[in-house]
Every structure is written in C-alpha cells, then in structure tokens.
Design a protein around this motif. Structure first.
Motif, PDB file in Angstrom:
ATOM      1  N   LEU A 199      11.302  11.267  -4.095  1.00  0.00           N
ATOM      2  CA  LEU A 199      10.235  12.247  -3.905  1.00  0.00           C
ATOM      3  C   LEU A 199      10.843  13.615  -3.632  1.00  0.00           C
ATOM      4  CD1 LEU A 199       7.572  10.410  -1.688  1.00  0.00           C
ATOM      5  CD2 LEU A 199       7.804  10.449  -4.184  1.00  0.00           C
ATOM      6  N   THR A 200      10.343  14.628  -4.333  1.00  0.00           N
ATOM      7  CA  THR A 200      10.754  16.000  -4.101  1.00  0.00           C
ATOM      8  C   THR A 200       9.725  16.687  -3.195  1.00  0.00           C
ATOM      9  OG1 THR A 200       9.574  16.742  -6.068  1.00  0.00           O
ATOM     10  CG2 THR A 200      11.905  16.095  -6.331  1.00  0.00           C
ATOM     11  N   ALA A 201       9.935  17.976  -2.914  1.00  0.00           N
ATOM     12  CA  ALA A 201       9.013  18.706  -2.042  1.00  0.00           C
ATOM     13  C   ALA A 201       7.586  18.725  -2.612  1.00  0.00           C
ATOM     14  CB  ALA A 201       9.525  20.122  -1.809  1.00  0.00           C
ATOM     15  N   PRO A 202       7.390  19.020  -3.914  1.00  0.00           N
ATOM     16  CA  PRO A 202       6.015  18.971  -4.452  1.00  0.00           C
ATOM     17  C   PRO A 202       5.395  17.579  -4.346  1.00  0.00           C
ATOM     18  CG  PRO A 202       7.440  20.208  -5.934  1.00  0.00           C
ATOM     19  CD  PRO A 202       8.335  19.565  -4.913  1.00  0.00           C
ATOM     20  N   ASP A 203       6.211  16.548  -4.558  1.00  0.00           N
ATOM     21  CA  ASP A 203       5.701  15.172  -4.407  1.00  0.00           C
ATOM     22  C   ASP A 203       5.252  14.934  -2.972  1.00  0.00           C
ATOM     23  OD1 ASP A 203       6.385  14.645  -7.057  1.00  0.00           O
ATOM     24  OD2 ASP A 203       8.378  13.894  -6.520  1.00  0.00           O
ATOM     25  N   LEU A 204       6.053  15.401  -2.021  1.00  0.00           N
ATOM     26  CA  LEU A 204       5.740  15.174  -0.613  1.00  0.00           C
ATOM     27  C   LEU A 204       4.457  15.897  -0.209  1.00  0.00           C
ATOM     28  CD1 LEU A 204       6.846  13.697   1.844  1.00  0.00           C
ATOM     29  CD2 LEU A 204       8.101  15.777   2.456  1.00  0.00           C
ATOM     30  N   ARG A 205       4.251  17.063  -0.760  1.00  0.00           N
ATOM     31  CA  ARG A 205       3.007  17.781  -0.466  1.00  0.00           C
ATOM     32  C   ARG A 205       1.793  17.012  -0.978  1.00  0.00           C
ATOM     33  NH1 ARG A 205       3.107  23.594  -2.616  1.00  0.00           N
ATOM     34  NH2 ARG A 205       1.221  23.703  -1.350  1.00  0.00           N
ATOM     35  N   ARG A 206       1.961  16.363  -2.127  1.00  0.00           N
ATOM     36  CA  ARG A 206       0.858  15.548  -2.649  1.00  0.00           C
ATOM     37  C   ARG A 206       0.593  14.342  -1.752  1.00  0.00           C
ATOM     38  NH1 ARG A 206       3.024  17.253  -7.631  1.00  0.00           N
ATOM     39  NH2 ARG A 206       4.437  15.475  -7.779  1.00  0.00           N
ATOM     40  N   GLU A 221       0.833  -1.208   0.000  1.00  0.00           N
ATOM     41  CA  GLU A 221       0.000   0.000   0.000  1.00  0.00           C
ATOM     42  C   GLU A 221       0.871   1.263   0.000  1.00  0.00           C
ATOM     43  OE1 GLU A 221      -3.525   2.092   2.701  1.00  0.00           O
ATOM     44  OE2 GLU A 221      -2.869   0.030   3.083  1.00  0.00           O
ATOM     45  N   LEU A 222       1.914   1.285   0.815  1.00  0.00           N
ATOM     46  CA  LEU A 222       2.815   2.441   0.841  1.00  0.00           C
ATOM     47  C   LEU A 222       3.557   2.573  -0.482  1.00  0.00           C
ATOM     48  CD1 LEU A 222       4.340   2.369   4.453  1.00  0.00           C
ATOM     49  CD2 LEU A 222       2.609   3.905   3.528  1.00  0.00           C
ATOM     50  N   TRP A 223       3.944   1.437  -1.068  1.00  0.00           N
ATOM     51  CA  TRP A 223       4.637   1.477  -2.345  1.00  0.00           C
ATOM     52  C   TRP A 223       3.733   2.063  -3.440  1.00  0.00           C
ATOM     53  CZ3 TRP A 223       9.033   1.831  -4.552  1.00  0.00           C
ATOM     54  CH2 TRP A 223       9.219   1.502  -5.897  1.00  0.00           C
ATOM     55  N   GLU A 224       2.453   1.712  -3.408  1.00  0.00           N
ATOM     56  CA  GLU A 224       1.509   2.254  -4.380  1.00  0.00           C
ATOM     57  C   GLU A 224       1.378   3.766  -4.219  1.00  0.00           C
ATOM     58  OE1 GLU A 224      -2.120   0.175  -3.831  1.00  0.00           O
ATOM     59  OE2 GLU A 224      -1.388  -1.711  -4.700  1.00  0.00           O
ATOM     60  N   THR A 225       1.329   4.212  -2.972  1.00  0.00           N
ATOM     61  CA  THR A 225       1.268   5.654  -2.717  1.00  0.00           C
ATOM     62  C   THR A 225       2.528   6.345  -3.215  1.00  0.00           C
ATOM     63  OG1 THR A 225      -0.116   5.312  -0.756  1.00  0.00           O
ATOM     64  CG2 THR A 225       1.021   7.426  -0.929  1.00  0.00           C
ATOM     65  N   PHE A 226       3.671   5.750  -2.935  1.00  0.00           N
ATOM     66  CA  PHE A 226       4.953   6.317  -3.355  1.00  0.00           C
ATOM     67  C   PHE A 226       4.998   6.454  -4.887  1.00  0.00           C
ATOM     68  CE2 PHE A 226       9.413   6.080  -4.562  1.00  0.00           C
ATOM     69  CZ  PHE A 226      10.028   6.941  -3.659  1.00  0.00           C
ATOM     70  N   CYS A 227       4.610   5.403  -5.575  1.00  0.00           N
ATOM     71  CA  CYS A 227       4.645   5.428  -7.043  1.00  0.00           C
ATOM     72  C   CYS A 227       3.643   6.419  -7.613  1.00  0.00           C
ATOM     73  CB  CYS A 227       4.361   4.033  -7.599  1.00  0.00           C
ATOM     74  SG  CYS A 227       5.651   2.820  -7.233  1.00  0.00           S
ATOM     75  N   ALA A 228       2.506   6.561  -6.941  1.00  0.00           N
ATOM     76  CA  ALA A 228       1.463   7.454  -7.449  1.00  0.00           C
ATOM     77  C   ALA A 228       1.899   8.913  -7.424  1.00  0.00           C
ATOM     78  CB  ALA A 228       0.184   7.278  -6.641  1.00  0.00           C
ATOM     79  N   VAL A 229       2.683   9.298  -6.412  1.00  0.00           N
ATOM     80  CA  VAL A 229       3.104  10.706  -6.312  1.00  0.00           C
ATOM     81  C   VAL A 229       4.467  10.958  -6.957  1.00  0.00           C
ATOM     82  CG1 VAL A 229       1.742  11.096  -4.237  1.00  0.00           C
ATOM     83  CG2 VAL A 229       4.103  10.339  -4.013  1.00  0.00           C
ATOM     84  N   ASP A 230       5.208   9.884  -7.236  1.00  0.00           N
ATOM     85  CA  ASP A 230       6.514  10.023  -7.907  1.00  0.00           C
ATOM     86  C   ASP A 230       6.260  10.137  -9.412  1.00  0.00           C
ATOM     87  OD1 ASP A 230       9.144  10.016  -8.645  1.00  0.00           O
ATOM     88  OD2 ASP A 230       9.420   7.859  -8.369  1.00  0.00           O
ATOM     89  N   GLU A 231       5.897  11.347  -9.852  1.00  0.00           N
ATOM     90  CA  GLU A 231       5.403  11.526 -11.210  1.00  0.00           C
ATOM     91  C   GLU A 231       6.451  11.229 -12.280  1.00  0.00           C
ATOM     92  OE1 GLU A 231       3.677  15.396 -11.461  1.00  0.00           O
ATOM     93  OE2 GLU A 231       1.802  14.747 -10.514  1.00  0.00           O
ATOM     94  N   ASP A 232       7.720  11.529 -11.984  1.00  0.00           N
ATOM     95  CA  ASP A 232       8.740  11.252 -12.999  1.00  0.00           C
ATOM     96  C   ASP A 232       9.316   9.845 -12.872  1.00  0.00           C
ATOM     97  OD1 ASP A 232      10.125  11.569 -10.692  1.00  0.00           O
ATOM     98  OD2 ASP A 232      11.272  13.337 -11.334  1.00  0.00           O
ATOM     99  N   ALA A 233       8.808   9.065 -11.896  1.00  0.00           N
ATOM    100  CA  ALA A 233       9.179   7.649 -11.723  1.00  0.00           C
ATOM    101  C   ALA A 233      10.690   7.446 -11.620  1.00  0.00           C
ATOM    102  CB  ALA A 233       8.604   6.815 -12.877  1.00  0.00           C
ATOM    103  N   ASN A 234      11.369   8.328 -10.896  1.00  0.00           N
ATOM    104  CA  ASN A 234      12.828   8.187 -10.738  1.00  0.00           C
ATOM    105  C   ASN A 234      13.209   7.578  -9.389  1.00  0.00           C
ATOM    106  OD1 ASN A 234      12.239  10.273  -9.019  1.00  0.00           O
ATOM    107  ND2 ASN A 234      13.828  11.666  -9.805  1.00  0.00           N
ATOM    108  N   GLY A 235      12.207   7.187  -8.604  1.00  0.00           N
ATOM    109  CA  GLY A 235      12.496   6.554  -7.327  1.00  0.00           C
ATOM    110  C   GLY A 235      12.764   7.517  -6.190  1.00  0.00           C
TER     111      GLY A 235
END
Length: 438
Positions: A17-24, A1-15
């Motif tokens: 998370l940046t600040a905008p990703d973290l806010r999402r 479940e956490l991995w799905e969340t991580f992938c969903a917000v990691d828009e550029d799929a580089n593994g």
C-alpha cells in the motif's frame, strides 16, 4: 475482512500500500486524512525502503490497543464507561464545536444497550474498522455517523435528531423555512429575471440581464422584480415541512443496523425520496411562481390564489412535473459528491478542515456545478410550465425539437444569472439557519 479491504485499495495488486492507497483505507472507514499524514503513518509503520506497507503491517493498524488508548483518553473519571458529558468534553478538547443535539445523537448511536453509558465493547464494535483509531479519527467518524449526509442547500438540509422528536422536527422546519424564505426573498429579483430568460421565445434573440432588468423597472417598477415571490415563499415553507416530515419518518422506520452500517447511503437515499415527495406536493406552487414571473410586462398581476385557480382551470398545475422529479435525485447526489470532493481536496492542501468562509465557497461551487449539469432539464420544464401546448408529443420530443432547431444553447439561457445568485443565496441561508439553530 481485513484482507478484503487490503486487496480493494491495493489497485495495482502488488501486495503493498502506498500513501494514496492508505488514504483510501481511511476514507472507507469514514475518516479523511491528508497526503502528509498518510506519508507520516507510512514512515512510522512501513519497513520497506520505498515506504510501502505490507499486509502484516496493515493488520497492525487495527490493533485494539489503539481503541483502548482512545477509550481511556475519553474516560476521564476512569470508571470504564463513557458518559454523555465525557463525550462532549472529548469533542471540545480536540477543538470540535458540536451542538448538544449532535453530541446526544452520537452518544445514542454508541449506547447499544440503552443504559446511558458506553462501555468499551460498544465503543470497539462501532469503531473497530478505523485504522490507528486515535481520538481525532474516532471523533471524526463519530460525528459523521451522528450527523449523516448534509447536502448543503437551502432546499435540502439535514434533519436533526432529538430525544424530544417533535421539538427537534419543529425547530428544523422553523430554522430551515426561515433561512429559505430570507435567502430566496432577497434574491427574488434575480430569480424572476432567470425565469424570464429561460422562457424567451426561441425565435427572438436572447436579451441580457441588464436589458431585462431595465424593461421590468421601466414598466412595473421595483415591485415587478418580485413578481411571483409570494408563491415561492409559500412553497419553500411547505417544502421544508415536507422534507422534515418525510426525512424524519424515513430515518425513524429504517432499521437501526442499516443506519449504522450504511449511514451516509441511507440518509442520502432518504433525503432524495423526501425531496421527490415534497416536490410533488408543492409543485402547483412552483407552477404558479413561474406563471406569475413570466406574465406580460406591465400586465395586471394576479394573486397567488387566482393564479392557482387559472392553472387548475387550464390543467397546467402539474405540467412538467416528471422533469422536476427526474432532476431532483441526480442534482442532490451530484452536488453532494462535488462538495465532498472539494472539501477533501481543500483539507488535503491545508492540512486541516476548511474555514466557515471556505465551506460557503465550496458549497456555492458544488451547487454551481450541479445546477449547470441539470440546467437543461430545468429550462425545458419552465418552458413546458409556462407555454400551453408547447409539448404536445411529450417532453422528450420537445427537447429534440429545441436541440435540432435553435440549438442546445437555448436550454442554457439564464444560467449566468443562476450562477450569480448561488453565492448570496447559499450564504444567507446558512447564516440565518445557523443563527436560529444556535
């Protein structure tokens, strides 16, 4: 479940998370954080030189230690359970002004077994999806679950919950009706001028607001500016009663598990359905209001009862209803989306929630955007309501006739007046409602 969340917000799929990703990530959990707060979290947790977060670092944000620490912070008597008074005190400690009714609703949501206490297991189940779940983030999410979705208009207000459901519903209808009656009563002159501009003959040049106002005052006096207001007053009271009853019924019979997992969506859908049903039930009053507003200047004013009978006799009571139903849900959704976007943007820039004045400004802007987008449908409906036989082939055919003939501009006649009255109407409605509710 956490991995799905991580992938969903990691828009550029580089593994990472940046600040905008973290806010999402936080937004998915119902928590709004500023860009500065996101950068601070990355500075504390991310070891990458570019301050990017890996999945392992992301997973640690969901450690139950955060929840245990927050639970202990709220559990002031250290008995291992949260009481209603402890929850109320916890909200107050972080500066949240919350009514007793909302606190009670928040407590009921967490008290799954109904023993008038919230244990850690119940607490963790409700907030396990919040990263770094400190008291501020948990409180923000808790209140969001309790309060649901408030669309922010005098026609569509949030129905409060109460242990004494009949009293809560009665007070909702009373406060909301009073706020709508006062706000619409004081802005009734602008409403009449708007309707008059909307339905001007397409072959005539559009008369301005000042010119129309002078014509009404010269031929009918000040009282003429309020023509049709009696129908509007009766309608808003009936509309609020319908909104309260239908929304309360929907939230009562929708399974609680759906409300917990999709609270905003459920409340939003319930509000839209309640608004549509209330619109259908009160539409004859809207038709009467339009007819009374556009009668020939200087002509004798028919009473509300006589107007309704005349519309019934000529089979005009429900003309244009399909357009009103069609515009209701998109208007509510669009206004809500714009409101939330503006609110979050202001929160990010200020680093704190907007003030009461800013909330009114944001609410007015959101309503202005929604009104502007849906205004052609409203104008089309007013023309069909007030002009018998104007659309013999249906609303769509009449729409294209107007667009191809005088042009799209005719469908926006009266929009400046509408925008002009939004700020005072919204401010007065909130002021009266909040005063009564307190």
């Amino acid at each position: 479940e956490l991995w799905e969340t991580f992938c969903a917000v990691d828009e550029d799929a580089n593994g990472y998370l940046t600040a905008p990703d973290l806010r999402r990530v936080f937004l998915r959990a119902g928590v709004v954080i500023s860009a500065a707060e996101a950068q601070r979290i990355l500075g504390v947790t991310a070891k990458d030189e570019h301050k990017r977060m890996t999945f392992d670092e992301f997973r640690r944000l969901y450690s139950r230690q955060y929840l245990r620490r927050t639970f202990r912070e709220l559990d002031t008597n250290r008995d291992g359970q949260l009481s209603l008074s402890e929850l109320r005190a916890g909200f107050a400690r972080i500066g949240l002004r919350v009514s007793d009714q909302v606190v009670a609703r928040a407590f009921e949501l967490a008290d799954r077994n109904g023993n008038d206490a919230v244990g850690f297991a119940e607490f963790a189940e409700l907030f396990r999806d919040i990263p770094m779940a400190d008291c501020n983030k948990v409180s923000q999410r808790w209140l969001q679950l309790a309060k649901g979705m408030d669309c922010g208009t005098d026609f569509v207000a949030e129905v409060p919950d109460s242990k004494d459901q009949q009293v809560g519903l009665l007070w909702f209808i009373t406060a909301s009706s009073a706020s709508a009656v006062v706000s619409r009563g004081l802005t009734a002159p602008l409403e009449r001028l708007k309707i008059m501009q909307q339905v001007q003959p397409v072959e005539s040049s559009e008369r301005g607001l000042v010119q129309l106002a002078r014509s009404v005052l010269a031929q009918e006096g000040v009282r003429g500016l309020f023509a049709g207001n009696s129908a509007a007053m009766v309608r808003v009271v009936a509309f609020q009663a319908g909104m309260g009853g239908f929304t309360w019924a929907g939230m009562t019979y929708i399974p609680e598990r759906w409300q917990r997992s999709h609270n905003a969506e459920v409340r939003g859908a319930t509000t839209c359905v309640a608004a549509m049903l209330s619109t259908i039930l009160t539409y004859p009053l809207d038709s009467a209001r339009a007819a009374m507003a556009v009668r020939k200047l200087g002509g004798a004013e028919l009473s509300l009862r006589a107007t309704l009978w005349e519309l019934h006799r000529t089979q005009q009571l429900y003309r244009g209803l399909s357009l009103n139903i069609l515009e209701t849900a998109p208007f509510i959704v669009l206004q809500s989306v714009v409101f939330e976007s503006l609110r979050q943007n202001v929160h990010d820039r200020l680093g704190q929630p907007p003030s009461a004045l800013l909330y009114l400004v944001i609410g007015s802007l959101a309503a202005a955007v929604a009104q502007s987008v849906m205004y052609p449908l409203d104008s089309l409906r007013k023309r069909i309501q007030t002009t018998p036989g104007v659309a013999p082939r249906g609303a769509l055919a009449y729409f294209w006739t107007l667009v191809r003939g005088p042009g799209p501009r005719v469908l926006f006649q009266g929009l400046p007046v509408t925008i002009l009255m939004l700020a005072p109407r919204t401010s007065i409605a909130y002021l009266v409602r909040d005063s009564l509710w307190k």
